[in-house]
Design an enzyme around this catalytic site. Structure first.
Site, PDB file in Angstrom:
ATOM      1  N   ARG A  33      -7.913  -0.339  -6.381  1.00 15.94           N
ATOM      2  CA  ARG A  33      -8.280   1.034  -5.205  1.00 15.94           C
ATOM      3  C   ARG A  33      -8.117   2.204  -6.199  1.00 15.94           C
ATOM      4  O   ARG A  33      -7.436   2.486  -7.000  1.00 15.94           O
ATOM      5  CB  ARG A  33      -6.934   0.974  -4.229  1.00 15.94           C
ATOM      6  CG  ARG A  33      -6.920  -0.207  -3.592  1.00 15.94           C
ATOM      7  CD  ARG A  33      -5.912  -0.033  -2.486  1.00 15.94           C
ATOM      8  NE  ARG A  33      -6.335   0.827  -1.382  1.00 15.94           N
ATOM      9  CZ  ARG A  33      -5.611   1.525  -0.222  1.00 15.94           C
ATOM     10  NH1 ARG A  33      -4.198   1.263  -0.448  1.00 15.94           N
ATOM     11  NH2 ARG A  33      -6.125   2.248   0.517  1.00 15.94           N
ATOM     12  N   ASP A  54      -1.943  10.950  -1.884  1.00 16.14           N
ATOM     13  CA  ASP A  54      -2.346   9.792  -2.859  1.00 16.14           C
ATOM     14  C   ASP A  54      -3.066  10.666  -4.069  1.00 16.14           C
ATOM     15  O   ASP A  54      -2.957   9.948  -5.223  1.00 16.14           O
ATOM     16  CB  ASP A  54      -3.725   9.104  -2.317  1.00 16.14           C
ATOM     17  CG  ASP A  54      -3.027   8.322  -1.026  1.00 16.14           C
ATOM     18  OD1 ASP A  54      -2.656   7.176  -1.210  1.00 16.14           O
ATOM     19  OD2 ASP A  54      -2.994   8.855   0.225  1.00 16.14           O
ATOM     20  N   ARG A  66       0.836  -1.049   0.071  1.00 14.31           N
ATOM     21  CA  ARG A  66      -0.016   0.018   0.261  1.00 14.31           C
ATOM     22  C   ARG A  66       1.005   1.149  -0.090  1.00 14.31           C
ATOM     23  O   ARG A  66       2.122   1.106  -0.084  1.00 14.31           O
ATOM     24  CB  ARG A  66      -1.020   0.035   1.170  1.00 14.31           C
ATOM     25  CG  ARG A  66      -0.485  -0.509   2.327  1.00 14.31           C
ATOM     26  CD  ARG A  66       0.498   0.008   3.411  1.00 14.31           C
ATOM     27  NE  ARG A  66       0.527   1.281   3.209  1.00 14.31           N
ATOM     28  CZ  ARG A  66       1.502   2.159   3.446  1.00 14.31           C
ATOM     29  NH1 ARG A  66       2.678   1.916   3.422  1.00 14.31           N
ATOM     30  NH2 ARG A  66       1.067   3.773   3.678  1.00 14.31           N
ATOM     31  N   GLY A  67       0.127   2.476  -0.099  1.00 10.20           N
ATOM     32  CA  GLY A  67       1.145   3.576  -0.236  1.00 10.20           C
ATOM     33  C   GLY A  67       0.850   3.942  -1.698  1.00 10.20           C
ATOM     34  O   GLY A  67       1.246   3.023  -2.559  1.00 10.20           O
ATOM     35  N   ALA A  68       0.836   5.149  -2.138  1.00  6.19           N
ATOM     36  CA  ALA A  68       0.567   5.554  -3.516  1.00  6.19           C
ATOM     37  C   ALA A  68       1.641   4.963  -4.514  1.00  6.19           C
ATOM     38  O   ALA A  68       1.361   4.512  -5.515  1.00  6.19           O
ATOM     39  CB  ALA A  68       0.254   6.952  -3.685  1.00  6.19           C
ATOM     40  N   ASN A 108      -5.146  12.394   1.060  1.00  5.36           N
ATOM     41  CA  ASN A 108      -4.287  11.485   1.857  1.00  5.36           C
ATOM     42  C   ASN A 108      -5.088  10.880   2.743  1.00  5.36           C
ATOM     43  O   ASN A 108      -6.495  10.900   3.004  1.00  5.36           O
ATOM     44  CB  ASN A 108      -3.255  12.442   2.361  1.00  5.36           C
ATOM     45  CG  ASN A 108      -2.246  11.518   2.870  1.00  5.36           C
ATOM     46  OD1 ASN A 108      -1.788  10.780   2.183  1.00  5.36           O
ATOM     47  ND2 ASN A 108      -1.786  11.970   4.131  1.00  5.36           N
ATOM     48  N   LYS A 109      -4.494  10.028   3.527  1.00  8.77           N
ATOM     49  CA  LYS A 109      -5.036   9.121   4.561  1.00  8.77           C
ATOM     50  C   LYS A 109      -6.215   9.765   5.370  1.00  8.77           C
ATOM     51  O   LYS A 109      -5.959  10.958   5.895  1.00  8.77           O
ATOM     52  CB  LYS A 109      -3.916   8.524   5.347  1.00  8.77           C
ATOM     53  CG  LYS A 109      -4.391   7.527   6.343  1.00  8.77           C
ATOM     54  CD  LYS A 109      -5.263   6.365   5.892  1.00  8.77           C
ATOM     55  CE  LYS A 109      -4.491   5.784   4.650  1.00  8.77           C
ATOM     56  NZ  LYS A 109      -5.841   5.048   4.038  1.00  8.77           N
ATOM     57  N   GLN A 151      -1.022   2.328   9.974  1.00  9.64           N
ATOM     58  CA  GLN A 151       0.108   2.416   9.363  1.00  9.64           C
ATOM     59  C   GLN A 151       1.009   3.080   9.905  1.00  9.64           C
ATOM     60  O   GLN A 151       2.161   2.972   9.743  1.00  9.64           O
ATOM     61  CB  GLN A 151      -0.238   3.373   8.041  1.00  9.64           C
ATOM     62  CG  GLN A 151      -1.118   2.399   6.927  1.00  9.64           C
ATOM     63  CD  GLN A 151      -2.727   2.507   6.875  1.00  9.64           C
ATOM     64  OE1 GLN A 151      -3.313   2.865   7.938  1.00  9.64           O
ATOM     65  NE2 GLN A 151      -3.233   2.414   5.874  1.00  9.64           N
TER      66      GLN A 151
HETATM   67  O1  MRU Z   1      -4.481   3.270   2.558  1.00  7.70           O
HETATM   68  P1  MRU Z   1      -2.823   3.378   2.251  1.00  7.70           P
HETATM   69  O2  MRU Z   1      -2.055   2.990   3.212  1.00  7.70           O
HETATM   70  O3  MRU Z   1      -2.588   3.040   0.933  1.00  7.70           O
HETATM   71  O4  MRU Z   1      -2.929   5.079   2.451  1.00  7.70           O
HETATM   72  C1  MRU Z   1      -1.575   5.800   2.430  1.00  7.70           C
HETATM   73  C2  MRU Z   1      -1.366   7.156   2.416  1.00  7.70           C
HETATM   74  O5  MRU Z   1      -2.460   7.773   2.511  1.00  7.70           O
HETATM   75  C3  MRU Z   1      -0.267   7.580   2.259  1.00  7.70           C
HETATM   76  O6  MRU Z   1      -0.018   8.897   3.017  1.00  7.70           O
HETATM   77  C4  MRU Z   1      -0.148   8.069   0.669  1.00  7.70           C
HETATM   78  O7  MRU Z   1      -0.250   7.119  -0.224  1.00  7.70           O
HETATM   79  C5  MRU Z   1       1.301   8.480   0.571  1.00  7.70           C
HETATM   80  S1  MRU Z   1       2.601   7.248   0.272  1.00  7.70           S
HETATM   81  C6  MRU Z   1       4.107   7.984  -0.145  1.00  7.70           C
END
Ligand code: MRU
Length: 353
Positions: free
Chosen positions: A97, A243, A54-56, A253-254, A202
């Site tokens: 996603r 994201d 996970r993470g963009a 973002n999250k 996370q």
């Molecule tokens: O649901 P996730 O864990 O994929 O969410 C991740 C985030 O919101 C991060 O802050 C974002 O993707 C930036 S990652 C460099």
């Protein structure tokens, strides 16, 4: 399976090895550092959906590697048939996603490479090479971004971060945590406050894990202690990842990022976002962006422990939107954009040309 404390900058969240995709199973962290191996793009799609990765940026590169698996698995004899197979793989991967724009960016970049190819074997080779190159470029981009961002942070700063925008959210080094790493590497003495980031944690499972291992002074707080920490003067600056960033400077973002930004504004604390240009979406307006809604079980329990009554209605958005007026600067590999963002973001992309 690997001693969890053996993390160092070269650890790769996702990589291409012997025509397979190898990634860290992030659902097992921080207790176990386990690697999983995939030879089929459907497996990569499931891994993205289930937050194994996970993470963009990490999702974007995993998508590109998924396409590389698809191209190798294809029995197509003609370019048209191969492109057809790739389009099918792209459809499966892009539907995993909806919010992180890096996934669309990664898949479309691979399709461009494939469409430029002349024959089947040339396309197969160029797609695999392109995906591997994107992974390497991700690391370089994060390290360049880190350098730009580190100039915004001072010696003895305590920096708050939300979710995980670290090595585990990219191929390596990280975006927001890359800036924190670069600030430390520049010789500045810093501390970090990481939010737990419910419901998937996370922050506690991944950010605290990464920074603790890097020997960076990190404290963990429940999400509900953001206001308290700022009111107590414990926080000098905030940095998060993203994201999806719009041409207006709206940042997705999250979930919880908007609250952190609002509290930071309330306490006059600079709030920064770090993200590569691959996270920018210059076409969409705020109302066009789909916020992923995730399973209720993420909220009604932790692991096997139920923490809510049965049949309770749950609202579980995975992301939220922070408006530009709450953001002090957006750190990219092309430099830092400052308000007004419609002008400064345009300049960043002109600089990219
Ligand atoms: O649901 P996730 O864990 O994929 O969410 C991740 C985030 O919101 C991060 O802050 C974002 O993707 C930036 S990652 C460099």
């Amino acid at each position: 399976m690997g001693d969890p404390t053996q993390i160092h900058p070269s650890l790769r969240t996702v990589e291409w090895k012997d025509n397979k995709v190898v990634m860290i199973d992030q659902t097992k962290l921080p207790n176990k550092l386990e690697f999983v191996e995939f030879s089929d793009y459907h497996q990569v799609a499931e891994a993205i959906k289930n937050l194994v990765v996970r993470g963009a940026p990490a999702i974007g590169i995993s998508g590109a590697f998924g396409m590389a698996l698809a191209v190798l698995k294809s029995h197509a004899q003609t370019k048209d048939d191969l492109i057809q197979d790739l389009e099918s793989a792209k459809k499966i991967l892009i539907e995993t996603r909806p919010t992180a724009v890096n996934l669309k960016w990664g898949l479309e970049k691979i399709m461009k490479v494939a469409n430029k190819g002349s024959d089947v074997s040339e396309i197969k080779q160029s797609v695999v090479e392109a995906a591997k190159k994107m992974a390497e470029e991700d690391i370089q981009t994060n390290m360049t971004m880190g350098k730009h961002g580190s100039k915004l942070f001072d010696n003895n700063d305590t920096i708050m971060t939300h979710c995980n925008a670290g090595a585990l959210a990219t191929v390596a080094y990280g975006t927001a945590l890359g800036v924190i790493r670069a600030t430390k590497e520049s010789g500045k003495n810093i501390k970090v406050i990481a939010t737990e980031t419910r419901p998937v944690q996370q922050g506690s499972r991944l950010t605290a894990f990464e920074l603790k291992h890097d020997g960076i002074d990190v404290s963990l707080i429940p999400d509900t202690a953001v206001g308290y920490s700022m009111a107590k003067g414990l926080v000098n600056k905030v940095i998060v990842g993203a994201d999806r960033i719009l041409r207006t400077g709206h940042v997705f973002n999250k979930i919880g990022t908007y609250q952190v930004a609002t509290m930071a504004k309330q306490h006059n604390i600079p709030f920064y976002v770090a993200a590569p240009l691959s996270t920018f979406d210059l076409q969409s307006n705020p109302e066009d962006v789909i916020i992923e809604q995730r399973n209720a079980t993420e909220v009604t329990g932790i692991g096997d422990t139920k923490t809510a009554p049965d049949d309770i209605n749950v609202i579980n958005p995975a992301f939220d939107m922070t408006p530009p007026e709450l953001i002090s600067g957006i750190i990219t590999e092309k430099g830092v954009a400052k308000p007004p963002y419609d002008e400064s973001i345009k300049k960043l992309f002109e600089a990219k040309k």
